[in-house]
Structure formats: structure tokens, C-alpha cells
Scaffold this motif. Structure first.
Motif, PDB file in Angstrom:
ATOM      1  N   LYS A  72      15.881  55.580  98.691  1.00 16.87           N
ATOM      2  CA  LYS A  72      16.916  54.711  98.328  1.00 16.87           C
ATOM      3  C   LYS A  72      17.705  54.997  97.144  1.00 16.87           C
ATOM      4  N   VAL A  73      19.082  55.102  97.391  1.00 20.52           N
ATOM      5  CA  VAL A  73      20.048  55.482  96.308  1.00 20.52           C
ATOM      6  C   VAL A  73      20.307  54.110  95.493  1.00 20.52           C
ATOM      7  N   MET A  74      20.259  54.504  94.108  1.00 23.60           N
ATOM      8  CA  MET A  74      20.338  53.060  93.225  1.00 23.60           C
ATOM      9  C   MET A  74      21.752  53.493  92.788  1.00 23.60           C
ATOM     10  N   ILE A  75      22.509  52.374  92.903  1.00 23.08           N
ATOM     11  CA  ILE A  75      24.036  52.060  92.771  1.00 23.08           C
ATOM     12  C   ILE A  75      24.042  51.256  91.347  1.00 23.08           C
ATOM     13  N   PRO A  76      24.827  51.877  90.187  1.00 29.08           N
ATOM     14  CA  PRO A  76      24.631  51.209  89.105  1.00 29.08           C
ATOM     15  C   PRO A  76      25.346  49.738  89.218  1.00 29.08           C
ATOM     16  N   LYS A  77      25.090  48.676  88.575  1.00 22.73           N
ATOM     17  CA  LYS A  77      25.676  47.512  88.680  1.00 22.73           C
ATOM     18  C   LYS A  77      27.220  47.593  88.570  1.00 22.73           C
ATOM     19  N   GLU A  78      27.793  48.186  87.661  1.00 24.74           N
ATOM     20  CA  GLU A  78      29.034  48.075  87.310  1.00 24.74           C
ATOM     21  C   GLU A  78      29.873  48.674  88.466  1.00 24.74           C
ATOM     22  N   ARG A  79      29.448  49.730  89.130  1.00 25.51           N
ATOM     23  CA  ARG A  79      30.024  50.380  90.258  1.00 25.51           C
ATOM     24  C   ARG A  79      29.712  49.390  91.316  1.00 25.51           C
ATOM     25  N   MET A  80      28.645  48.667  91.719  1.00 24.15           N
ATOM     26  CA  MET A  80      28.585  47.927  92.763  1.00 24.15           C
ATOM     27  C   MET A  80      29.674  46.285  92.442  1.00 24.15           C
ATOM     28  N   ASP A  81      29.524  46.033  91.437  1.00 24.28           N
ATOM     29  CA  ASP A  81      30.602  44.960  91.190  1.00 24.28           C
ATOM     30  C   ASP A  81      32.077  45.269  91.219  1.00 24.28           C
ATOM     31  N   TYR A  82      32.284  46.493  90.564  1.00 23.25           N
ATOM     32  CA  TYR A  82      33.762  47.150  91.133  1.00 23.25           C
ATOM     33  C   TYR A  82      34.053  47.007  92.642  1.00 23.25           C
ATOM     34  N   ILE A 117      32.518  45.325  95.181  1.00 25.35           N
ATOM     35  CA  ILE A 117      32.729  44.178  95.599  1.00 25.35           C
ATOM     36  C   ILE A 117      33.967  43.638  95.489  1.00 25.35           C
ATOM     37  N   ASP A 118      34.538  43.566  94.006  1.00 20.31           N
ATOM     38  CA  ASP A 118      35.885  42.892  93.576  1.00 20.31           C
ATOM     39  C   ASP A 118      36.750  43.650  94.383  1.00 20.31           C
ATOM     40  N   LEU A 119      36.895  44.793  94.373  1.00 20.02           N
ATOM     41  CA  LEU A 119      37.891  45.610  95.375  1.00 20.02           C
ATOM     42  C   LEU A 119      38.005  45.064  96.647  1.00 20.02           C
ATOM     43  N   LEU A 120      36.923  44.835  97.412  1.00 19.63           N
ATOM     44  CA  LEU A 120      36.731  44.487  98.697  1.00 19.63           C
ATOM     45  C   LEU A 120      37.174  42.875  98.838  1.00 19.63           C
ATOM     46  N   ILE A 121      36.963  42.190  97.799  1.00 26.62           N
ATOM     47  CA  ILE A 121      37.599  40.738  97.916  1.00 26.62           C
ATOM     48  C   ILE A 121      38.968  40.868  97.805  1.00 26.62           C
ATOM     49  N   THR A 122      39.590  41.625  96.903  1.00 25.18           N
ATOM     50  CA  THR A 122      40.958  41.782  96.885  1.00 25.18           C
ATOM     51  C   THR A 122      41.683  42.250  98.164  1.00 25.18           C
ATOM     52  N   MET A 123      41.107  43.099  98.699  1.00 28.62           N
ATOM     53  CA  MET A 123      41.737  43.587  99.999  1.00 28.62           C
ATOM     54  C   MET A 123      41.511  42.678 100.889  1.00 28.62           C
ATOM     55  N   THR A 124      40.316  41.923 101.126  1.00 28.19           N
ATOM     56  CA  THR A 124      39.990  40.974 102.131  1.00 28.19           C
ATOM     57  C   THR A 124      41.006  39.982 101.964  1.00 28.19           C
ATOM     58  N   VAL A 125      41.144  39.484 100.654  1.00 24.62           N
ATOM     59  CA  VAL A 125      42.134  38.195 100.585  1.00 24.62           C
ATOM     60  C   VAL A 125      43.649  38.439 100.977  1.00 24.62           C
ATOM     61  N   GLU A 126      43.956  39.592 100.446  1.00 23.21           N
ATOM     62  CA  GLU A 126      45.288  40.253 100.847  1.00 23.21           C
ATOM     63  C   GLU A 126      45.480  40.018 102.482  1.00 23.21           C
ATOM     64  N   GLU A 127      44.515  40.505 103.072  1.00 25.72           N
ATOM     65  CA  GLU A 127      44.461  40.503 104.631  1.00 25.72           C
ATOM     66  C   GLU A 127      44.573  39.055 105.082  1.00 25.72           C
ATOM     67  N   LEU A 128      43.728  38.229 104.466  1.00 32.01           N
ATOM     68  CA  LEU A 128      43.513  36.680 104.890  1.00 32.01           C
ATOM     69  C   LEU A 128      44.790  35.960 104.650  1.00 32.01           C
ATOM     70  N   ALA A 129      45.249  36.131 103.312  1.00 32.09           N
ATOM     71  CA  ALA A 129      46.559  35.435 102.997  1.00 32.09           C
ATOM     72  C   ALA A 129      47.809  35.887 104.170  1.00 32.09           C
ATOM     73  N   GLU A 130      47.891  37.051 104.178  1.00 34.13           N
ATOM     74  CA  GLU A 130      48.946  37.468 105.195  1.00 34.13           C
ATOM     75  C   GLU A 130      48.838  36.972 106.564  1.00 34.13           C
ATOM     76  N   GLU A 131      47.564  36.823 106.919  1.00 38.62           N
ATOM     77  CA  GLU A 131      47.180  36.533 108.480  1.00 38.62           C
ATOM     78  C   GLU A 131      47.701  34.976 108.323  1.00 38.62           C
ATOM     79  N   THR A 132      46.948  34.184 107.170  1.00 39.12           N
ATOM     80  CA  THR A 132      47.056  32.561 107.400  1.00 39.12           C
ATOM     81  C   THR A 132      48.141  32.045 107.018  1.00 39.12           C
TER      82      THR A 132
END
Length: 71
Positions: A3-13, A15-30
Motif C-alpha cells: 500500500k502506498v502511503m500518501i502524506p496527509k497534506e497531499r491528500m487534503d490538497y 480532496i480540496d481541489l476535487l471539491i473546488t472542481m466539483t462545486v464549480e461544475e455543480l454551480a454551473e449545472e444548477t
């Protein structure tokens, strides 16, 4: 395979980036404001699942995450 261990800071970044992109898409769609969409998303089961690393939802792209949220 080990199993590859991903540093917490990298994982948090990631997830935050995914949230930003997802929210952008959802805002545009809704048609919602991004700020309102962000709050709605973070309070949702999908938003909570994204931060739960065990669900591995973070392994998917923003379009898939948006689709899960809308269902």
C-alpha cells in the motif's frame, strides 16, 4: 502489492481541489451561486464521504462526484 502511503497534506490538497472542481461544475449545472453550492456540498453525505479516505470517493473525478451528489 504494498500500500502506498500518501502524506496527509497531499491528500487534503487533492480532496480540496476535487471539491473546488466539483462545486464549480455543480454551480454551473444548477445555477446556484458557488458559495451556496459549496456550503450545500460540504454538508451533504457526498461531501462527508469525500473526506472519509476509506470510501475512496476521492479517487474519482469531479464529474462523477457531482453525479453522486445529485443522486
Amino acid at each position: 502489492m504494498d500500500k502506498v502511503m500518501i502524506p496527509k497534506e497531499r491528500m487534503d490538497y487533492t480532496i480540496d481541489l476535487l471539491i473546488t472542481m466539483t462545486v464549480e461544475e455543480l454551480a454551473e449545472e444548477t445555477g446556484k451561486k458557488r458559495e451556496d453550492m459549496l456550503l450545500d456540498f460540504l454538508r451533504s453525505e457526498t461531501g462527508k464521504a469525500l473526506y472519509d479516505k476509506e470510501t475512496r470517493l476521492w479517487c474519482n473525478g469531479p464529474s462523477y462526484i457531482a453525479e453522486v451528489y445529485l443522486k
